[in-house]
Design a protein around this motif. Structure first.
Motif, mmCIF file in Angstrom:
data_model
loop_
_atom_site.group_PDB
_atom_site.id
_atom_site.type_symbol
_atom_site.label_atom_id
_atom_site.label_comp_id
_atom_site.label_asym_id
_atom_site.label_seq_id
_atom_site.Cartn_x
_atom_site.Cartn_y
_atom_site.Cartn_z
ATOM 1 N N SER A 1 0.856 -1.193 0.000
ATOM 2 C CA SER A 1 0.000 0.000 0.000
ATOM 3 C C SER A 1 0.887 1.237 0.000
ATOM 4 N N THR B 1 0.577 3.443 2.281
ATOM 5 C CA THR B 1 0.893 3.573 3.710
ATOM 6 C C THR B 1 2.212 2.860 4.019
ATOM 7 N N LEU C 1 5.108 4.813 2.663
ATOM 8 C CA LEU C 1 5.459 5.962 3.515
ATOM 9 C C LEU C 1 6.272 5.499 4.729
ATOM 10 N N PHE D 1 -3.978 12.700 4.356
ATOM 11 C CA PHE D 1 -4.412 11.379 4.793
ATOM 12 C C PHE D 1 -3.618 10.987 6.047
ATOM 13 N N VAL E 1 1.859 16.261 -0.267
ATOM 14 C CA VAL E 1 0.939 15.491 -1.113
ATOM 15 C C VAL E 1 0.689 16.270 -2.408
ATOM 16 N N HIS F 1 -2.154 10.461 -5.539
ATOM 17 C CA HIS F 1 -3.183 10.945 -6.475
ATOM 18 C C HIS F 1 -2.604 11.295 -7.845
ATOM 19 N N SER G 1 -0.083 4.979 -4.611
ATOM 20 C CA SER G 1 -1.125 4.095 -4.092
ATOM 21 C C SER G 1 -1.851 3.432 -5.258
ATOM 22 N N HIS H 1 -4.632 1.608 -4.398
ATOM 23 C CA HIS H 1 -5.870 1.259 -3.693
ATOM 24 C C HIS H 1 -7.050 1.373 -4.669
ATOM 25 N N LYS I 1 -8.067 4.565 -6.462
ATOM 26 C CA LYS I 1 -7.131 5.332 -7.290
ATOM 27 C C LYS I 1 -7.373 5.062 -8.788
ATOM 28 N N GLY J 1 -2.626 -1.755 -2.915
ATOM 29 C CA GLY J 1 -1.274 -1.838 -3.467
ATOM 30 C C GLY J 1 -0.593 -0.488 -3.403
ATOM 31 N N TYR K 1 -10.447 14.749 3.457
ATOM 32 C CA TYR K 1 -9.719 14.652 4.717
ATOM 33 C C TYR K 1 -10.280 15.552 5.809
#
Ligand code: PLP
Length: 327
Positions: free
Chosen positions: A4, A6, A9, A31, A76, A105, A126, A128, A131, A138, A270
């Motif tokens: 992911s 996440t 990061l 996020f 971001v 994004h 990402s 996900h 996306k 992923g 967010y």
């Protein structure tokens, strides 16, 4: 590849040796993973506000937040739009900081003609389900600063040099460093490959939907209900989302309700991290981060996905245009 964004990061934090006593500056309109990737390793997130037009980190606020403890700035590319990346790079050079670019994004979008995701020492992606290009769950870490590549391979392979072993560079693999299991399953990677092979087709459709929204709704900026703002610069962005910013929270929530009643799912985005339950334990100033607060309560995203039909999009547009807000 990682499981992911996440995880990517977190991997970036490990490579940057972010730990207790360090501070990482990040935009509050963000996020949660940007913050947990810092706090997980005992470091302190320092929240700063975003700028109005790009929704990205405000460069002068980032500069004001730098202290002797600052280790990195994380930002971001919101909705595939870059903030002042050149300014961030200058700041990093001046204060010897690392840059972490969250490009969840922005795959395929550009800044000054160069791909987003190619600017930070580390950039994250990402894949996900939400996306543009996705495999359910992923991600990826893009290591733009080559000095970190070898260690990145080791950390994601449970602290071993297994990648070297697979390439035949060592005879056996063993535990050599800090690590975890940050690999993407091959079955998901195969699904992702199918999406990547259709990159142009997927983006052509998304861009068509985006432009139809823009052409049909941009005049709302002159109304008392919404503002439509998109990108200060003329760089390419690949239609990750289409958002409206309502003049106040009641107007935003009223439209979400109206669309909901018509069977149309629109969503806010967010919550300003500095105002969240956990964020408040780090952000203790009285002063609110105004832009981030405003976006938390006033931004709304309209449906934008590959299989949205023209007829369905017409219904969304009609519902937005027909919205009358009564105080
Ligand atoms: C900017 C940003 N970064 C990271 C993430 C987390 O991505 P993932 O679900 O792949 O961990 C998100 C989630 O939507 C996001 O919007």
């Amino acid at each position: 590849m990682t499981p992911s964004c996440t995880h990517a990061l977190e991997l970036a934090s490990m490579l940057a040796n972010i730990g207790p006593g360090d501070e990482v500056i990040l935009p509050s309109y963000n996020f949660t993973s940007a913050a947990t990737a810092v706090t997980k390793f005992g470091a302190t997130p320092v929240f700063v506000d975003v700028e109005f037009d790009t929704k990205g980190i405000n460069l002068s606020k980032a500069r004001d937040a730098i202290t002797s403890k600052t280790k990195a700035i994380s930002w971001v590319n919101y909705a595939g739009t870059a903030p002042d990346i050149e300014g961030l790079q200058n700041l990093a050079k001046e204060f010897n900081l690392l840059l972490i670019e969250d490009n969840a994004h922005g795959l395929g979008s550009t800044y000054k003609g160069k791909p987003l995701g190619s600017f930070g020492d580390f950039a994250t992606q990402s894949f996900h389900a939400t996306k543009n290009i996705q495999c359910g769950e992923g991600g990826a870490l893009v290591v733009n600063n080559p000095i970190y590549i070898d260690r990145a391979e080791i950390i994601r392979e449970k602290g071993t040099d297994r990648s070297k072993f697979i390439r035949g560079e060592v005879q056996k693999y063993q535990w050599v460093d800090q690590g975890s299991s940050y690999l993407l399953a091959e079955t998901l990677a195969a699904q992702l490959l199918g999406q990547l092979e259709n990159f142009t087709k997927i983006h052509d459709r998304r861009e068509k939907i985006f432009h139809k929204y823009y052409d049909s709704l941009s005049h709302l900026s002159e109304s008392s209900l919404f503002e439509i703002h998109f990108v200060r610069n003329l760089d390419l962005h690949r239609a990750h989302m289409f958002y409206l910013v309502a003049k106040n929270r009641k107007i935003r929530d009223g439209l979400i309700d109206r669309l909901d009643r018509l069977g149309i799912k629109s969503t806010f985005h967010y919550q300003s991290l500095a105002s969240s339950i956990r964020g408040k334990t780090y952000y203790t100033k009285e002063e609110l981060l105004h832009e981030s607060e405003r976006l938390s309560y006033q931004l709304l995203r309209l449906p934008l996905y590959y299989s949205l039909s023209e007829k369905e999009q017409d219904l969304v547009i009609e519902a937005v245009l027909g919205y009358k807000f009564e105080t």
